[in-house]
Scaffold this motif. Sequence first.
Motif, PDB file in Angstrom:
ATOM      1  N   SER A  68       3.824   2.381   5.258  1.00 37.58           N
ATOM      2  CA  SER A  68       2.709   2.419   4.227  1.00 37.58           C
ATOM      3  C   SER A  68       1.923   3.588   4.352  1.00 37.58           C
ATOM      4  N   GLN A  69       1.526   3.952   5.659  1.00 40.51           N
ATOM      5  CA  GLN A  69       0.445   5.147   6.157  1.00 40.51           C
ATOM      6  C   GLN A  69       1.262   6.279   5.489  1.00 40.51           C
ATOM      7  N   ALA A  70       2.485   6.698   5.803  1.00 40.93           N
ATOM      8  CA  ALA A  70       3.312   7.696   5.422  1.00 40.93           C
ATOM      9  C   ALA A  70       3.224   7.850   4.045  1.00 40.93           C
ATOM     10  N   ARG A  71       3.453   6.767   3.300  1.00 42.61           N
ATOM     11  CA  ARG A  71       3.442   6.779   1.580  1.00 42.61           C
ATOM     12  C   ARG A  71       1.925   7.291   1.093  1.00 42.61           C
ATOM     13  N   GLY A  72       0.985   6.591   1.911  1.00 50.01           N
ATOM     14  CA  GLY A  72      -0.147   6.826   1.309  1.00 50.01           C
ATOM     15  C   GLY A  72      -0.724   8.156   1.642  1.00 50.01           C
ATOM     16  N   ARG A  73      -0.677   8.366   2.688  1.00 50.83           N
ATOM     17  CA  ARG A  73      -1.220   9.748   3.165  1.00 50.83           C
ATOM     18  C   ARG A  73      -0.518  10.729   3.051  1.00 50.83           C
ATOM     19  N   LEU A  74       0.854  10.864   3.210  1.00 50.92           N
ATOM     20  CA  LEU A  74       1.586  12.145   2.831  1.00 50.92           C
ATOM     21  C   LEU A  74       2.462  12.208   1.731  1.00 50.92           C
ATOM     22  N   THR A  75       2.373  11.301   0.992  1.00 52.72           N
ATOM     23  CA  THR A  75       3.187  11.017  -0.174  1.00 52.72           C
ATOM     24  C   THR A  75       4.521  11.127  -0.035  1.00 52.72           C
ATOM     25  N   PHE A  76       5.229  10.507   0.931  1.00 53.15           N
ATOM     26  CA  PHE A  76       6.400  10.231   1.429  1.00 53.15           C
ATOM     27  C   PHE A  76       7.222   9.159   0.573  1.00 53.15           C
ATOM     28  N   VAL A  77       8.455   9.454   0.432  1.00 53.44           N
ATOM     29  CA  VAL A  77       9.382   8.459  -0.581  1.00 53.44           C
ATOM     30  C   VAL A  77      10.422   8.418   0.293  1.00 53.44           C
TER      31      VAL A  77
END
Length: 134
Positions: A68-77
Amino acid sequence: MRIFTVRAAVLLLVTLMGFILIMPTALQYGKQRTANQLLSAQLDASLVKNADLENERNRWKDPKYVISQARGRLTFVFPGETPYRVIDPDSVVEVPAADAHEPITDGAVTTGLTSSQPWYSTIWESVQIAGNAT
């Protein structure tokens, strides 16, 4: 009749000597007590901060939190997912669809960069272009 007798003078002298001997000790006691109270307050604040950091560390051990942090902070998918970015229509000026894939011209390095690239690709290409510049 004498008001100031030898007995009164000795009593006054003994009281004064006792005060002179006890006063520095009492002042040092007060200073140490204040210092102990300050250190106790710092210890309490450190314990609270330690508990918060321990909680944060335990959250990072959870793979779902890391995702969730990678998605929220770094916009990873994940591969196969389609990312969408929701933009507030009141704060963004609409760009015509024909101009969406043209090179970006508002930065220092503009050759070959398009707005459809992820941010990290744009940064990496910018570094490569800047490294090849004369």
